[in-house]
Scaffold this active site. Structure first.
Site, mmCIF file in Angstrom:
data_model
loop_
_atom_site.group_PDB
_atom_site.id
_atom_site.type_symbol
_atom_site.label_atom_id
_atom_site.label_comp_id
_atom_site.label_asym_id
_atom_site.label_seq_id
_atom_site.Cartn_x
_atom_site.Cartn_y
_atom_site.Cartn_z
ATOM 1 C CB SER A 123 -18.745 17.942 -52.223
ATOM 2 O OG SER A 123 -19.762 17.048 -51.854
ATOM 3 C CE LYS B 135 -18.701 17.573 -61.084
ATOM 4 N NZ LYS B 135 -19.022 16.779 -59.879
ATOM 5 C CD GLU C 53 -17.514 18.254 -55.948
ATOM 6 O OE1 GLU C 53 -17.370 17.300 -55.159
ATOM 7 O OE2 GLU C 53 -18.471 18.363 -56.717
ATOM 8 C CB CYS D 220 -22.921 6.775 -58.312
ATOM 9 S SG CYS D 220 -21.609 7.303 -57.213
HETATM 10 FE FE1 FES Z 1 -21.440 9.528 -57.331
HETATM 11 FE FE2 FES Z 1 -21.675 10.970 -55.049
HETATM 12 S S1 FES Z 1 -23.212 10.524 -56.534
HETATM 13 S S2 FES Z 1 -19.857 10.112 -55.906
#
Ligand code: FES
Length: 596
Positions: free
Chosen positions: A507, A135, A481, A60
């Site tokens: 999630s 986060k 989550e 990410c």
């Molecule tokens: Fe980073 Fe899903 S946006 S784990």
């Protein structure tokens, strides 16, 4: 609007860097900055922080170092002097279903604290924060709301789908996860789009014997093809859209692919925009009004976004001193339909939405229908309505965003439940595909791992309401989550036959009849702590009620016998979080009721 803001007063462009760096008595501070690239001339410019969340911890954020350098160039070209600094990130995609996930929500607070710390200590006059995971995005926003210095948020952008090529027979079309919900409309030939939720669901299918070891390995090894945030309308894409609707990122920046010229351009423009905010005297709390939060809620609902948006928007509002409650989600949700057919409940990925124009045409439609406030401000200095002028509609024939009068659901999928099981509220994601009512017998687990095991080994059966407790903000701690259990339920083919209730959260990838954020949480003696195996639980998403069908007298007896558990973490960051965190119905923030 720009003229009105800047004409009001003489603006000091260096309100924080001036006292830090000007004058003979600050020579030592200046001497520390020559080695990192400052010239004499730079000390006359506004100091602009670039908060990067770069890390190889997760795909990410693996490209954000390059985005930060673009934002640095933009800030410098705009007349500022930029300094890039880093903060941490963690990955829910990696940690979900594991003890480590308890640090996830904690990281939101650590990220907010760390940005506040560097910006405050470093005398930065404004800053850009670049986030790309669940986060670090709300964490950056909380810091902006707390500090109220000119600031622009940049989203790292969405990942592209993974693509699996498989040999399969016609009768196998429902055998792999991305076919979920596509009965009768399998993908052409032998390719299928995958993302991280595909892998979680494949685990459940593997446990059910529907997917072989080889197929699971094939899914696992090609679901994540490169940099970017998880590719459905999961939490990162939900929060990116919400932040754009709040007005805190540049127009059209939330629906971009992570690796794209558009994203690089967005970063450069964000760097310049924060300098312009300084010139305009425009600060986050001018933008983060109650109406702005209403706009964010509206866009999140229309997109079918994550339940985490409830938690994070409450937290950002708390930092901005805006009175936002979970009941605002119900009020707005009665008039805003869900129109986006996006994963996890729908068919399409975020990159498919990017390809047809992103979220701007939808926002224009919402504005024209009177569902979006047009007079809120954005980081551009323009109003929301001004930024939406001239936005073209979606191309004819697109299937991703439906018209408002033919929605997927006519009101919000984010349902705030109340009842004797959740006197202070709970949050459900009810798309309507699951039905609007569920009644079943409780099967209770202290913690996620035990529940996951029972789902995978067949202990959980149709008709069960899976109750996962001791997972709240204080009791977990960290409010994990429940993606692994909800995905396992889907993978086992129980999506329509069981419900899940928890004082943890979900999630953005979770779907099914799932209700989380149950408050008060079990650790503080909330009614969820009193549920026993076999109790009848009734969800009604039309009446928004959550009922434990046990006589009040019996519940009073159980309450009397209940004992508060010992804290799981007596020291360290989890202990600090547990000691300070507020209820999930108030955003689970750590800086509100501090006793000094
Ligand atoms: Fe980073 Fe899903 S946006 S784990």
């Amino acid at each position: 609007m720009k003229k009105k803001l800047s004409a009001n007063k003489e603006i000091n462009l260096r309100p924080f860097s001036g006292p830090l760096l000007d004058g003979p008595h600050r020579a030592a501070a200046r001497s520390m900055l020559y080695p990192v690239g400052f010239t004499e001339e730079d000390f006359k410019k506004p100091l602009i922080g670039i908060a990067s969340t770069w890390s190889n911890v997760t795909p990410c954020n693996m490209h954000i170092d390059k985005l930060a350098l673009e934002a640095e160039q933009g800030a410098n070209a705009g007349g500022g002097k930029a300094i890039v600094f880093n903060t941490i990130t963690v990955s829910d995609g990696i940690s979900n279903g594991n003890e480590g996930m308890k640090y996830s929500l904690v990281s939101r607070e650590v990220i907010a604290d760390s940005i506040e710390t560097v910006v405050g200590c470093g005398g930065m006059d404004g800053y850009v924060a670049i986030g790309g995971c669940d986060k670090n995005m709300p964490g950056a926003m909380i810091a902006m709301a707390r500090m109220n210095r000119p600031a622009v948020f940049v989203y790292g952008g969405t990942i592209l789908p993974g693509c699996l090529t498989i040999e399969r027979r016609a009768e196998d079309c429902d055998a792999l996860p991305s076919d979920a919900g596509r009965a009768g409309t399998p993908l052409p030939a032998a390719t299928k789009e995958l993302d991280i939720v595909s892998v979680f669901e494949a685990i459940g299918q593997h446990a059910a014997g529907k997917v072989s070891d080889e197929e699971l390995h094939a899914v696992e090894s090609c679901a994540i093809p490169g940099p970017g945030s998880c590719g459905g309308m999961y939490t990162a894409n939900t929060m990116a859209s919400a932040i754009e609707a709040l007005g805190m990122s540049l127009p059209n920046s939330s629906a971009q692919n992570a690796i794209s010229p558009a994203k690089l351009d967005d970063c450069r423009r964000a760097g310049a925009a924060v300098v312009e905010m300084l010139r305009l005297g425009l600060k986050p709390r001018d933008i983060l009004t109650k109406k702005a939060f209403e706009n964010a809620i509206t866009v999140v609902i229309a997109l079918g976004g994550s339940t985490n948006a409830v938690l994070h928007l409450l937290a950002i509002a708390s930092a901005a001193n805006v009175k936002l409650t979970i009941d605002d989600f119900t009020r707005i949700g009665k008039r805003v339909p869900v129109v986006a057919d996006l994963k996890p409940s729908g068919k399409y990925s975020m990159s498919a939405l990017v390809a047809i124009g992103g979220i701007r045409p939808l926002m224009k439609t919402l504005l024209d229908a009177g569902l979006l406030h047009g007079d809120t401000l954005t980081v551009t200095g323009q109003t929301m309505a001004q930024t939406l002028e001239g936005v073209a509609p979606y191309p004819n024939g697109q299937q991703i965003i439906r018209p408002l009068d033919n929605p997927i659901k006519k009101d919000s999928h984010l349902v705030i439940f109340y009842g004797n099981l959740a006197p202070e509220g709970a949050v459900g994601k009810i798309t309507g595909k699951e039905g609007s009512r569920f009644e079943g017998k409780a099967i209770v687990f202290e913690g996620e791992e035990k529940a996951l095991k029972a789902i995978l080994d067949g202990t959980v059966k149709a008709g069960h309401v899976i109750v996962i407790r001791s997972e709240g903000p204080k009791g977990g701690p960290g409010m994990r989550e429940m993606l692994a259990p909800t995905s396992a339920i889907m993978g086992k083919g129980l999506g329509k036959d069981v419900a899940l209730l928890t004082d943890g959260r979900f999630s953005g990838g979770s779907h099914g009849f799932v209700v989380g954020h149950v408050t008060p949480e079990s650790y503080v003696g909330g009614p969820i702590a009193l549920v026993k195996n076999g109790d009848k639980i009734i969800f009604d998403s039309v009446k928004r009620t959550l009922t434990l069908d046990v006589p009040a007298k019996e519940l009073a007896r159980r309450k009397k016998a209940w004992k508060k558990p010992a804290p799981r973490y007596p020291r360290g960051v989890l202990a600090k979080f547990a000691a300070h965190v507020t209820s999930a119905s108030e955003g689970a923030v750590t800086d509100r009721d501090l006793k000094l």
